[in-house]
Structures are given as structure tokens and as C-alpha cells.
Design a protein around this motif. Structure first.
Motif, PDB file in Angstrom:
ATOM      1  N   LEU A  65      -6.542 -33.853  49.080  1.00 33.02           N
ATOM      2  CA  LEU A  65      -6.002 -32.723  48.318  1.00 33.02           C
ATOM      3  C   LEU A  65      -4.649 -32.271  48.867  1.00 33.02           C
ATOM      4  CD1 LEU A  65      -9.191 -30.578  47.558  1.00 33.02           C
ATOM      5  CD2 LEU A  65      -8.120 -32.384  46.185  1.00 33.02           C
ATOM      6  N   ALA A  66      -4.483 -32.300  50.185  1.00 35.27           N
ATOM      7  CA  ALA A  66      -3.191 -31.921  50.775  1.00 35.27           C
ATOM      8  C   ALA A  66      -2.116 -32.945  50.408  1.00 35.27           C
ATOM      9  CB  ALA A  66      -3.314 -31.789  52.291  1.00 35.27           C
ATOM     10  N   ALA A  67      -2.465 -34.224  50.467  1.00 34.36           N
ATOM     11  CA  ALA A  67      -1.498 -35.266  50.084  1.00 34.36           C
ATOM     12  C   ALA A  67      -1.099 -35.120  48.617  1.00 34.36           C
ATOM     13  CB  ALA A  67      -2.085 -36.648  50.350  1.00 34.36           C
ATOM     14  N   ASN A  68      -2.063 -34.802  47.755  1.00 34.20           N
ATOM     15  CA  ASN A  68      -1.740 -34.595  46.339  1.00 34.20           C
ATOM     16  C   ASN A  68      -0.841 -33.384  46.143  1.00 34.20           C
ATOM     17  OD1 ASN A  68      -3.185 -36.816  45.533  1.00 34.20           O
ATOM     18  ND2 ASN A  68      -4.908 -35.654  44.712  1.00 34.20           N
ATOM     19  N   ALA A  69      -1.092 -32.321  46.900  1.00 34.21           N
ATOM     20  CA  ALA A  69      -0.244 -31.121  46.784  1.00 34.21           C
ATOM     21  C   ALA A  69       1.195 -31.453  47.170  1.00 34.21           C
ATOM     22  CB  ALA A  69      -0.786 -29.997  47.661  1.00 34.21           C
ATOM     23  N   VAL A  70       1.363 -32.288  48.185  1.00 31.65           N
ATOM     24  CA  VAL A  70       2.705 -32.669  48.632  1.00 31.65           C
ATOM     25  C   VAL A  70       3.353 -33.634  47.644  1.00 31.65           C
ATOM     26  CG1 VAL A  70       3.956 -33.941  50.431  1.00 31.65           C
ATOM     27  CG2 VAL A  70       2.251 -32.229  51.061  1.00 31.65           C
ATOM     28  N   ARG A  71       2.598 -34.617  47.199  1.00 33.30           N
ATOM     29  CA  ARG A  71       3.158 -35.663  46.339  1.00 33.30           C
ATOM     30  C   ARG A  71       3.357 -35.198  44.890  1.00 33.30           C
ATOM     31  NH1 ARG A  71       1.064 -41.694  46.274  1.00 33.30           N
ATOM     32  NH2 ARG A  71       3.139 -42.234  46.969  1.00 33.30           N
ATOM     33  N   HIS A  72       2.377 -34.504  44.342  1.00 32.22           N
ATOM     34  CA  HIS A  72       2.417 -34.162  42.919  1.00 32.22           C
ATOM     35  C   HIS A  72       2.656 -32.684  42.638  1.00 32.22           C
ATOM     36  CE1 HIS A  72       1.011 -38.201  42.217  1.00 32.22           C
ATOM     37  NE2 HIS A  72      -0.048 -37.980  42.977  1.00 32.22           N
ATOM     38  N   GLY A  73       2.462 -31.811  43.625  1.00 31.63           N
ATOM     39  CA  GLY A  73       2.595 -30.378  43.395  1.00 31.63           C
ATOM     40  C   GLY A  73       3.787 -29.748  44.073  1.00 31.63           C
ATOM     41  N   HIS A  74       4.629 -30.575  44.666  1.00 29.88           N
ATOM     42  CA  HIS A  74       5.772 -30.065  45.431  1.00 29.88           C
ATOM     43  C   HIS A  74       6.801 -29.383  44.528  1.00 29.88           C
ATOM     44  CE1 HIS A  74       8.862 -29.887  48.500  1.00 29.88           C
ATOM     45  NE2 HIS A  74       9.700 -30.425  47.642  1.00 29.88           N
ATOM     46  N   GLU A  94     -10.013 -25.258  49.305  1.00 17.49           N
ATOM     47  CA  GLU A  94      -9.086 -24.966  48.212  1.00 17.49           C
ATOM     48  C   GLU A  94      -7.681 -25.310  48.673  1.00 17.49           C
ATOM     49  OE1 GLU A  94      -9.517 -20.805  47.471  1.00 17.49           O
ATOM     50  OE2 GLU A  94     -11.618 -20.997  46.867  1.00 17.49           O
ATOM     51  N   VAL A  95      -6.959 -26.061  47.852  1.00 21.90           N
ATOM     52  CA  VAL A  95      -5.562 -26.381  48.139  1.00 21.90           C
ATOM     53  C   VAL A  95      -4.756 -25.922  46.932  1.00 21.90           C
ATOM     54  CG1 VAL A  95      -3.881 -28.191  48.617  1.00 21.90           C
ATOM     55  CG2 VAL A  95      -6.163 -28.310  49.631  1.00 21.90           C
ATOM     56  N   SER A  96      -3.807 -25.032  47.180  1.00 21.81           N
ATOM     57  CA  SER A  96      -3.000 -24.435  46.108  1.00 21.81           C
ATOM     58  C   SER A  96      -1.551 -24.845  46.270  1.00 21.81           C
ATOM     59  CB  SER A  96      -3.087 -22.908  46.164  1.00 21.81           C
ATOM     60  OG  SER A  96      -4.423 -22.490  46.076  1.00 21.81           O
ATOM     61  N   ASP A  97      -0.915 -25.120  45.139  1.00 22.38           N
ATOM     62  CA  ASP A  97       0.525 -25.354  45.133  1.00 22.38           C
ATOM     63  C   ASP A  97       1.121 -24.560  43.971  1.00 22.38           C
ATOM     64  OD1 ASP A  97       0.797 -27.094  42.666  1.00 22.38           O
ATOM     65  OD2 ASP A  97      -0.445 -28.444  43.848  1.00 22.38           O
ATOM     66  N   THR A  98       2.442 -24.548  43.863  1.00 21.77           N
ATOM     67  CA  THR A  98       3.082 -23.692  42.859  1.00 21.77           C
ATOM     68  C   THR A  98       3.531 -24.450  41.606  1.00 21.77           C
ATOM     69  OG1 THR A  98       5.170 -23.928  44.039  1.00 21.77           O
ATOM     70  CG2 THR A  98       3.855 -21.987  44.532  1.00 21.77           C
ATOM     71  N   ARG A  99       3.194 -25.705  41.493  1.00 25.26           N
ATOM     72  CA  ARG A  99       3.593 -26.473  40.313  1.00 25.26           C
ATOM     73  C   ARG A  99       2.531 -26.353  39.234  1.00 25.26           C
ATOM     74  NH1 ARG A  99       6.453 -32.277  40.563  1.00 25.26           N
ATOM     75  NH2 ARG A  99       7.494 -32.065  38.559  1.00 25.26           N
ATOM     76  N   THR A 100       2.921 -25.844  38.077  1.00 26.70           N
ATOM     77  CA  THR A 100       1.939 -25.607  37.010  1.00 26.70           C
ATOM     78  C   THR A 100       1.875 -26.718  35.978  1.00 26.70           C
ATOM     79  OG1 THR A 100       3.604 -24.347  35.822  1.00 26.70           O
ATOM     80  CG2 THR A 100       2.069 -23.107  37.160  1.00 26.70           C
ATOM     81  N   GLU A 101       2.948 -27.461  35.787  1.00 32.72           N
ATOM     82  CA  GLU A 101       2.967 -28.436  34.695  1.00 32.72           C
ATOM     83  C   GLU A 101       2.288 -29.755  35.036  1.00 32.72           C
ATOM     84  OE1 GLU A 101       6.737 -29.183  36.996  1.00 32.72           O
ATOM     85  OE2 GLU A 101       5.642 -27.419  36.369  1.00 32.72           O
ATOM     86  N   GLY A 118      -3.612 -43.429  43.188  1.00 32.50           N
ATOM     87  CA  GLY A 118      -4.455 -43.033  42.067  1.00 32.50           C
ATOM     88  C   GLY A 118      -5.936 -43.005  42.378  1.00 32.50           C
ATOM     89  N   ARG A 119      -6.294 -43.263  43.619  1.00 32.52           N
ATOM     90  CA  ARG A 119      -7.710 -43.281  43.977  1.00 32.52           C
ATOM     91  C   ARG A 119      -8.174 -41.999  44.667  1.00 32.52           C
ATOM     92  NH1 ARG A 119      -6.017 -48.475  45.605  1.00 32.52           N
ATOM     93  NH2 ARG A 119      -6.780 -50.080  44.213  1.00 32.52           N
ATOM     94  N   GLY A 120      -7.268 -41.106  44.995  1.00 31.85           N
ATOM     95  CA  GLY A 120      -7.604 -39.905  45.755  1.00 31.85           C
ATOM     96  C   GLY A 120      -8.660 -39.046  45.099  1.00 31.85           C
ATOM     97  N   LEU A 121      -8.501 -38.750  43.825  1.00 31.55           N
ATOM     98  CA  LEU A 121      -9.484 -37.904  43.152  1.00 31.55           C
ATOM     99  C   LEU A 121     -10.795 -38.638  42.915  1.00 31.55           C
ATOM    100  CD1 LEU A 121      -7.335 -35.779  40.710  1.00 31.55           C
ATOM    101  CD2 LEU A 121      -8.394 -35.097  42.856  1.00 31.55           C
ATOM    102  N   ARG A 136      -3.491 -20.483  38.780  1.00 33.35           N
ATOM    103  CA  ARG A 136      -3.126 -19.458  39.740  1.00 33.35           C
ATOM    104  C   ARG A 136      -1.696 -19.075  39.414  1.00 33.35           C
ATOM    105  NH1 ARG A 136      -1.427 -19.425  45.663  1.00 33.35           N
ATOM    106  NH2 ARG A 136       0.343 -20.660  45.132  1.00 33.35           N
ATOM    107  N   SER A 137      -1.271 -17.916  39.832  1.00 35.21           N
ATOM    108  CA  SER A 137       0.081 -17.494  39.497  1.00 35.21           C
ATOM    109  C   SER A 137       0.942 -17.413  40.746  1.00 35.21           C
ATOM    110  CB  SER A 137       0.040 -16.137  38.801  1.00 35.21           C
ATOM    111  OG  SER A 137       1.326 -15.757  38.410  1.00 35.21           O
ATOM    112  N   PRO A 138       1.924 -18.221  40.921  1.00 40.13           N
ATOM    113  CA  PRO A 138       2.244 -19.387  40.096  1.00 40.13           C
ATOM    114  C   PRO A 138       1.465 -20.609  40.581  1.00 40.13           C
ATOM    115  CG  PRO A 138       3.929 -19.127  41.765  1.00 40.13           C
ATOM    116  CD  PRO A 138       2.938 -17.997  41.951  1.00 40.13           C
ATOM    117  N   GLY A 139       1.251 -21.560  39.720  1.00 37.97           N
ATOM    118  CA  GLY A 139       0.687 -22.843  40.100  1.00 37.97           C
ATOM    119  C   GLY A 139      -0.775 -23.022  39.792  1.00 37.97           C
ATOM    120  N   LYS A 140      -1.431 -23.748  40.689  1.00 32.91           N
ATOM    121  CA  LYS A 140      -2.827 -24.107  40.490  1.00 32.91           C
ATOM    122  C   LYS A 140      -3.526 -24.213  41.839  1.00 32.91           C
ATOM    123  CE  LYS A 140      -1.526 -28.946  40.454  1.00 32.91           C
ATOM    124  NZ  LYS A 140      -0.123 -28.685  40.664  1.00 32.91           N
TER     125      LYS A 140
END
Length: 150
Positions: A65-74, A94-101, A118-121, A136-140
Motif C-alpha cells: 500500500l505504501a509503494a502504491n501511494a508513492v507510485r500511483h498517488g504521488h 490505512e494508507v492515505s494520499d492526496t491524489r483523487t483521480e 500490477g500484482r500488489g493489490l 478523503r478530502s483531499p484524496g483517498k
């Protein structure tokens, strides 16, 4: 009807969290590695040794989840947040980032031999009892739960 004595009022409830770890990390590979290591250390301090199945499982989920937040939610200039909570029933990460799209989606790799990501989830799906995404505001916030007795 029995009135509560002072000692009754201070007794922890089963639904209250027994332990909580909450920290912001830089949205970088180094921040993701640090988050993973601190989750493992915190679990050990809470009585779940490093070599226990529970510690290894939750640490692996934290890494994904942390790697995904860095790679896809940065988002430039924004950190990601990790929160680990232990209750009598489960450990919740719970791992939260500020990217909503960009929302996470569970998908099978097109060609497992060629896909390097693509295997993380899929790992999170296999290891967690439950997982999901909340706005979440902002993000997810992407969360996962592991029951201690399973």
C-alpha cells in the motif's frame, strides 16, 4: 440498574483501539521503505514478533500500500499517511494520499510472465480479510484488515 464505579468507567472497551500508530511519510521510495520498517517494529513492540505470521502479513500489506501511494498517488509536495490500529478483533492498516483521480483497482496481469507490476493489490486481496478504498478530502484512503485469530 447498577451505576458505574470509577474503575468501570476507565476500563477499555473491546471496540476501542488498543494501539495506534499514525505517521506521515515523504512520498518517495525511501518513505515507503521507512513506513514498512516502522510497521514491523511497531507490531513487534505490540507483542507480534518479527518472525510471526501476523507481523509478516501486515508488513507485506504495508509495503504494497505504501509503494502504491508513492507510485500511483504521488502529488508533488505532498506526503502520504499511514495509520495502523490494533483492536481486539483485527489489525487495520490505512494508507492515505492526496491524489483523487487515480483509484486502485484489482486487476489480473495480462501476461504474468511479462508483467513486472500490477500484482500488489492481488497480494493485498489474498492476505487481508477485507480491504477497500474510501474517499478523503483531499484524496483517498486505501485500507486493509487482518484478523488476529485467522
Amino acid at each position: 440498574m447498577k451505576s458505574a464505579t470509577p474503575s468501570d468507567r476507565h476500563m477499555p472497551r473491546r471496540t476501542q483501539s488498543a494501539h495506534t500508530f499514525d505517521m506521515r511519510f515523504t512520498s518517495s521510495p525511501r518513505g515507503a521503505r521507512l513506513a514498512r520498517r516502522l510497521v514491523s517494529h511497531r507490531l513487534d513492540a505490540w507483542g507480534h514478533p518479527y518472525d510471526s505470521a501476523l507481523n509478516e502479513t501486515v508488513t507485506l500489506i504495508a509495503a504494497e500500500l505504501a509503494a502504491n501511494a508513492v507510485r500511483h498517488g504521488h502529488v508533488q509536495g505532498r506526503d502520504f499517511r499511514l495509520r495502523l490500529t490494533e483492536t481486539a478483533e483485527a489489525l487495520r492498516l490505512e494508507v492515505s494520499d492526496t491524489r483523487t483521480e487515480r483509484l486502485p483497482e484489482l486487476r489480473l496481469p495480462r501476461d504474468p510472465a511479462d508483467d513486472e507490476c500490477g500484482r500488489g493489490l492481488l497480494l493485498v486481496e489474498a492476505l487481508a480479510c477485507r480491504w477497500g478504498v474510501e474517499p478523503r478530502s483531499p484524496g483517498k484512503c486505501v485500507w486493509a484488515e487482518v484478523h488476529e485469530n485467522e
